[in-house]
Design a protein around this motif. Structure first.
Motif, PDB file in Angstrom:
ATOM      1  N   ASN A   1      32.129  43.253  30.159  1.00 25.08           N
ATOM      2  CA  ASN A   1      32.894  44.331  30.822  1.00 25.08           C
ATOM      3  C   ASN A   1      32.022  45.123  31.785  1.00 25.08           C
ATOM      4  O   ASN A   1      32.528  45.728  32.721  1.00 25.08           O
ATOM      5  CB  ASN A   1      33.541  45.250  29.781  1.00 25.08           C
ATOM      6  CG  ASN A   1      32.493  46.049  29.014  1.00 25.08           C
ATOM      7  OD1 ASN A   1      32.049  47.093  29.454  1.00 25.08           O
ATOM      8  ND2 ASN A   1      32.074  45.536  27.859  1.00 25.08           N
ATOM      9  N   MET A   2      30.681  45.136  31.551  1.00 23.56           N
ATOM     10  CA  MET A   2      29.799  45.957  32.398  1.00 23.56           C
ATOM     11  C   MET A   2      29.746  45.452  33.834  1.00 23.56           C
ATOM     12  O   MET A   2      29.329  46.180  34.727  1.00 23.56           O
ATOM     13  CB  MET A   2      28.386  46.065  31.796  1.00 23.56           C
ATOM     14  CG  MET A   2      27.687  44.770  31.492  1.00 23.56           C
ATOM     15  SD  MET A   2      28.371  44.000  29.989  1.00 23.56           S
ATOM     16  CE  MET A   2      27.127  42.794  29.637  1.00 23.56           C
ATOM     17  N   PHE A   3      30.138  44.189  34.064  1.00 28.48           N
ATOM     18  CA  PHE A   3      30.289  43.760  35.460  1.00 28.48           C
ATOM     19  C   PHE A   3      31.619  43.028  35.674  1.00 28.48           C
ATOM     20  O   PHE A   3      31.776  42.260  36.613  1.00 28.48           O
ATOM     21  CB  PHE A   3      29.093  42.931  35.953  1.00 28.48           C
ATOM     22  CG  PHE A   3      28.739  41.713  35.130  1.00 28.48           C
ATOM     23  CD1 PHE A   3      29.291  40.487  35.415  1.00 28.48           C
ATOM     24  CD2 PHE A   3      27.828  41.813  34.092  1.00 28.48           C
ATOM     25  CE1 PHE A   3      28.953  39.368  34.676  1.00 28.48           C
ATOM     26  CE2 PHE A   3      27.478  40.697  33.338  1.00 28.48           C
ATOM     27  CZ  PHE A   3      28.040  39.468  33.628  1.00 28.48           C
ATOM     28  N   GLY A   4      32.590  43.322  34.805  1.00 29.37           N
ATOM     29  CA  GLY A   4      33.869  42.628  34.880  1.00 29.37           C
ATOM     30  C   GLY A   4      35.000  43.504  35.376  1.00 29.37           C
ATOM     31  O   GLY A   4      34.843  44.706  35.581  1.00 29.37           O
TER      32      GLY A   4
ATOM     33  N   VAL B   1      32.059  31.136  44.434  1.00 30.24           N
ATOM     34  CA  VAL B   1      31.840  32.300  43.583  1.00 30.24           C
ATOM     35  C   VAL B   1      33.146  32.802  42.976  1.00 30.24           C
ATOM     36  O   VAL B   1      34.214  32.733  43.596  1.00 30.24           O
ATOM     37  CB  VAL B   1      31.140  33.434  44.358  1.00 30.24           C
ATOM     38  CG1 VAL B   1      29.831  32.949  44.968  1.00 30.24           C
ATOM     39  CG2 VAL B   1      32.016  34.021  45.439  1.00 30.24           C
ATOM     40  N   ALA B   2      33.022  33.328  41.745  1.00 29.14           N
ATOM     41  CA  ALA B   2      34.184  33.894  41.058  1.00 29.14           C
ATOM     42  C   ALA B   2      34.270  35.403  41.263  1.00 29.14           C
ATOM     43  O   ALA B   2      35.329  35.984  41.074  1.00 29.14           O
ATOM     44  CB  ALA B   2      34.115  33.580  39.567  1.00 29.14           C
ATOM     45  N   GLY B   3      33.145  36.033  41.624  1.00 27.23           N
ATOM     46  CA  GLY B   3      33.134  37.494  41.632  1.00 27.23           C
ATOM     47  C   GLY B   3      33.170  38.018  40.211  1.00 27.23           C
ATOM     48  O   GLY B   3      32.706  37.343  39.279  1.00 27.23           O
ATOM     49  N   THR B   4      33.717  39.203  40.019  1.00 27.73           N
ATOM     50  CA  THR B   4      33.694  39.787  38.669  1.00 27.73           C
ATOM     51  C   THR B   4      34.553  38.957  37.720  1.00 27.73           C
ATOM     52  O   THR B   4      35.674  38.552  38.061  1.00 27.73           O
ATOM     53  CB  THR B   4      34.236  41.234  38.661  1.00 27.73           C
ATOM     54  OG1 THR B   4      35.562  41.224  39.172  1.00 27.73           O
ATOM     55  CG2 THR B   4      33.384  42.153  39.477  1.00 27.73           C
TER      56      THR B   4
ATOM     57  N   SER C   1      29.588  37.790  38.691  1.00 23.46           N
ATOM     58  CA  SER C   1      28.673  38.810  39.200  1.00 23.46           C
ATOM     59  C   SER C   1      29.559  39.838  39.886  1.00 23.46           C
ATOM     60  O   SER C   1      30.678  39.532  40.285  1.00 23.46           O
ATOM     61  CB  SER C   1      27.689  38.217  40.222  1.00 23.46           C
ATOM     62  OG  SER C   1      26.825  37.271  39.621  1.00 23.46           O
ATOM     63  N   ARG C   2      29.048  41.055  40.034  1.00 22.51           N
ATOM     64  CA  ARG C   2      29.867  42.093  40.666  1.00 22.51           C
ATOM     65  C   ARG C   2      30.287  41.686  42.079  1.00 22.51           C
ATOM     66  O   ARG C   2      29.475  41.172  42.850  1.00 22.51           O
ATOM     67  CB  ARG C   2      29.077  43.402  40.744  1.00 22.51           C
ATOM     68  CG  ARG C   2      29.004  44.100  39.423  1.00 22.51           C
ATOM     69  CD  ARG C   2      28.411  45.472  39.561  1.00 22.51           C
ATOM     70  NE  ARG C   2      28.244  46.023  38.223  1.00 22.51           N
ATOM     71  CZ  ARG C   2      27.587  47.140  37.950  1.00 22.51           C
ATOM     72  NH1 ARG C   2      27.036  47.831  38.924  1.00 22.51           N
ATOM     73  NH2 ARG C   2      27.489  47.562  36.719  1.00 22.51           N
ATOM     74  N   ASN C   3      31.535  41.998  42.413  1.00 21.22           N
ATOM     75  CA  ASN C   3      32.059  41.645  43.736  1.00 21.22           C
ATOM     76  C   ASN C   3      31.176  42.167  44.862  1.00 21.22           C
ATOM     77  O   ASN C   3      30.903  41.458  45.832  1.00 21.22           O
ATOM     78  CB  ASN C   3      33.469  42.223  43.923  1.00 21.22           C
ATOM     79  CG  ASN C   3      34.503  41.488  43.098  1.00 21.22           C
ATOM     80  OD1 ASN C   3      34.255  40.410  42.581  1.00 21.22           O
ATOM     81  ND2 ASN C   3      35.680  42.084  42.972  1.00 21.22           N
ATOM     82  N   GLN C   4      30.723  43.420  44.729  1.00 21.91           N
ATOM     83  CA  GLN C   4      29.983  44.048  45.824  1.00 21.91           C
ATOM     84  C   GLN C   4      28.579  43.456  45.988  1.00 21.91           C
ATOM     85  O   GLN C   4      27.882  43.767  46.935  1.00 21.91           O
ATOM     86  CB  GLN C   4      29.918  45.574  45.643  1.00 21.91           C
ATOM     87  CG  GLN C   4      29.257  46.062  44.376  1.00 21.91           C
ATOM     88  CD  GLN C   4      30.245  46.260  43.235  1.00 21.91           C
ATOM     89  OE1 GLN C   4      31.154  45.460  43.041  1.00 21.91           O
ATOM     90  NE2 GLN C   4      30.062  47.317  42.460  1.00 21.91           N
ATOM     91  N   VAL C   5      28.176  42.594  45.033  1.00 18.40           N
ATOM     92  CA  VAL C   5      26.873  41.931  45.133  1.00 18.40           C
ATOM     93  C   VAL C   5      27.047  40.478  45.583  1.00 18.40           C
ATOM     94  O   VAL C   5      26.392  40.016  46.519  1.00 18.40           O
ATOM     95  CB  VAL C   5      26.137  41.980  43.771  1.00 18.40           C
ATOM     96  CG1 VAL C   5      24.840  41.188  43.827  1.00 18.40           C
ATOM     97  CG2 VAL C   5      25.883  43.429  43.355  1.00 18.40           C
ATOM     98  N   ILE C   6      27.964  39.766  44.931  1.00 18.50           N
ATOM     99  CA  ILE C   6      28.026  38.313  45.154  1.00 18.50           C
ATOM    100  C   ILE C   6      28.673  37.951  46.497  1.00 18.50           C
ATOM    101  O   ILE C   6      28.252  37.003  47.157  1.00 18.50           O
ATOM    102  CB  ILE C   6      28.737  37.607  43.968  1.00 18.50           C
ATOM    103  CG1 ILE C   6      28.525  36.087  44.023  1.00 18.50           C
ATOM    104  CG2 ILE C   6      30.233  37.901  43.936  1.00 18.50           C
ATOM    105  CD1 ILE C   6      27.156  35.629  43.705  1.00 18.50           C
TER     106      ILE C   6
ATOM    107  N   ARG D   1      44.863  38.485  41.405  1.00 22.01           N
ATOM    108  CA  ARG D   1      45.163  38.741  42.825  1.00 22.01           C
ATOM    109  C   ARG D   1      44.070  39.580  43.480  1.00 22.01           C
ATOM    110  O   ARG D   1      43.749  39.388  44.665  1.00 22.01           O
ATOM    111  CB  ARG D   1      46.535  39.417  42.950  1.00 22.01           C
ATOM    112  CG  ARG D   1      47.645  38.455  42.567  1.00 22.01           C
ATOM    113  CD  ARG D   1      49.020  39.087  42.555  1.00 22.01           C
ATOM    114  NE  ARG D   1      49.983  38.147  41.993  1.00 22.01           N
ATOM    115  CZ  ARG D   1      51.252  38.400  41.790  1.00 22.01           C
ATOM    116  NH1 ARG D   1      51.758  39.593  42.104  1.00 22.01           N
ATOM    117  NH2 ARG D   1      52.051  37.489  41.276  1.00 22.01           N
ATOM    118  N   GLY D   2      43.499  40.506  42.720  1.00 21.11           N
ATOM    119  CA  GLY D   2      42.408  41.323  43.251  1.00 21.11           C
ATOM    120  C   GLY D   2      41.190  40.467  43.593  1.00 21.11           C
ATOM    121  O   GLY D   2      40.564  40.646  44.639  1.00 21.11           O
ATOM    122  N   GLN D   3      40.889  39.499  42.719  1.00 21.59           N
ATOM    123  CA  GLN D   3      39.749  38.612  42.992  1.00 21.59           C
ATOM    124  C   GLN D   3      40.049  37.703  44.185  1.00 21.59           C
ATOM    125  O   GLN D   3      39.189  37.462  45.021  1.00 21.59           O
ATOM    126  CB  GLN D   3      39.416  37.787  41.742  1.00 21.59           C
ATOM    127  CG  GLN D   3      38.780  38.598  40.624  1.00 21.59           C
ATOM    128  CD  GLN D   3      37.593  39.401  41.101  1.00 21.59           C
ATOM    129  OE1 GLN D   3      37.664  40.631  41.230  1.00 21.59           O
ATOM    130  NE2 GLN D   3      36.490  38.734  41.413  1.00 21.59           N
TER     131      GLN D   3
END
Ligand SMILES: [Zn+2]
Length: 409
Positions: free
Chosen positions: A150-153, A137-140, A113-118, A167-169
């Motif tokens: 890709n639309m939320f990755g 949670v994995a985030g994007t 799920s998108r980082n800014q949501v999950i 590293r970003g995740q």
């Protein structure tokens, strides 16, 4: 106050013989005693809150390893995910985690799920702002440019870009890394029968994740993608559909690689209830998915099971027709179609899935010292797995969220 739960029997999640006339004592959110009712020392327990369900079965809370909380689960889930705002996604997520918990899931992993949501939603659940299960949670998800989801990755094509994405995740707070190793049915035009990444790029993800004490879960439909994931040392395979590269073929099951999955102790989430739910809810598929030959699909899964592959229970909830309160279909389909025993399916849904998620010290079985994540089922799921649909009482980390049929959240 102490909480005492009583029922006709107790299934502890390890596969052990059920305890008859069982009782569990909960103190300060944790299990302090697992015993039989006639062995309970009630002398100093006048202040205890007692829930006693005649005909019921005590068992650990369900562990759901695969959701996408901002997807709608409706027929037009793809349109929703490509047109709605983050604010709407967040509201979908609030509704989703409440539904997950209400079905008896006390620990869940979101696999994309998108980082800014999950991340804010996980925080809100931990802070008690909205009701939900324990969340990992994995985030994007990490995918190729234009690749599956890709639309939320996060898009990454080369090994260097993959390491940057991992590293970003990590920096965002991810508990898991999710990689899309092949195309997927949800994303038009991506190729389910071909890998998105070569072995070296997947290996770069695994190595950097391990350095950061994280594990990698990879979506894979194509057999070539399954092989790449095994060669790269991916910890958890999702779908594992063994699809043939040739569109005229169906499956390209590789028994040697199935043995390697078993030897490596890789967990597999075959998302096997998804096809059943599409059937139940009348989805007409225009493109060929793995369920085009469900009989062979279940034969393959059963063969993997017989070779010792470890199965975990993920729904892919949020995808078309997979609602967030559908968890009980997973063990049911394992029994009815994979032909494993109800007790084996229950162990997959509790102990094995907790082990995969790295939380077995905390939850997944009913033992003194663990968090009080406890269900009371109406009936006996060791005899009739479908009784898992009738969750009478839910306790999450010591808090009663459903009491004798009445939802308290
Ligand atoms: Zn998924």
């Amino acid at each position: 106050m102490r909480l005492i739960l009583k029922a006709n029997r107790l299934i502890d999640g390890t596969g052990a013989v059920p305890i008859e006339n069982a009782a569990i004592v909960v103190e300060d959110g944790r299990i302090s005693e697992v015993t039989q009712q006639d062995k309970l020392d009630t002398g100093d327990r006048d202040d205890s809150d007692v829930i006693d369900v005649s005909g019921g079965t005590l068992m650990p809370g369900f562990i759901e390893v695969h959701t996408h909380i901002h997807c709608s689960a409706q027929a037009d889930a793809y349109r929703h995910i490509t047109t709605e705002s983050d604010e709407v996604f967040l509201m979908r997520g609030v509704q989703a985690v409440r539904a997950v918990l209400s079905s008896g899931v006390t620990t869940m992993r979101d696999l994309g799920s998108r980082n800014q949501v999950i991340f804010p939603l996980k925080q809100a659940v931990e802070d008690g702002i909205v009701p939900g299960p324990r969340m990992l949670v994995a985030g994007t998800p990490i995918t190729t440019t234009g690749g599956h989801c890709n639309m939320f990755g996060t898009e990454a094509d080369t090994s260097d870009e993959m390491v940057t994405a991992v590293r970003g995740q990590f920096k965002s707070g991810a508990d898991w890394i999710k990689v899309m190793s092949t195309g997927g049915g949800f994303t038009p035009g991506t190729n389910v029968r071909a890998p998105q990444y070569p072995v070296e790029t997947l290996r770069a993800a695994v190595q950097d994740a391990e350095r950061l004490n994280l594990r990698v879960a990879a979506h894979c439909h194509a057999s070539a993608g399954v092989r790449n994931c095994v060669d790269a040392g991916v910890h958890n395979l999702i779908h594992c559909s063994w699809l043939d590269e040739d569109p005229n073929g169906m499956f390209d099951y590789d028994e040697d690689y199935a043995d390697r999955l078993a030897e490596a102790g890789t967990w597999v989430d075959p998302t096997l209830a998804l096809g059943r739910l599409n059937q139940i809810r009348g989805r007409v598929r225009t493109t060929g998915g793995p369920m085009r030959d469900p009989v062979r699909r279940f034969e393959i899964l059963r063969d993997m099971w017989d070779r010792g592959v470890k199965f975990v229970t993920g729904m892919d909830a949020g995808m078309t027709n997979a609602n967030f309160d559908d968890f009980a279909y997973i063990p049911q389909v394992m029994v009815e179609d994979m032909r494993i025993s109800p007790m084996e399916a229950i162990v997959c849904a509790t102990q094995t899935s907790a082990d995969c998620l790295g939380v077995l010290d905390e939850t997944g079985t009913l033992e003194a010292g663990k968090a009080a994540d406890i269900l009371i089922i109406d009936g006996n799921p060791a005899e009739d797995i479908a009784t898992l649909h009738t969750v009478n009482t839910i306790v999450k980390q010591g808090t009663v969220v459903k009491r004798e049929g009445e939802l308290l959240i």
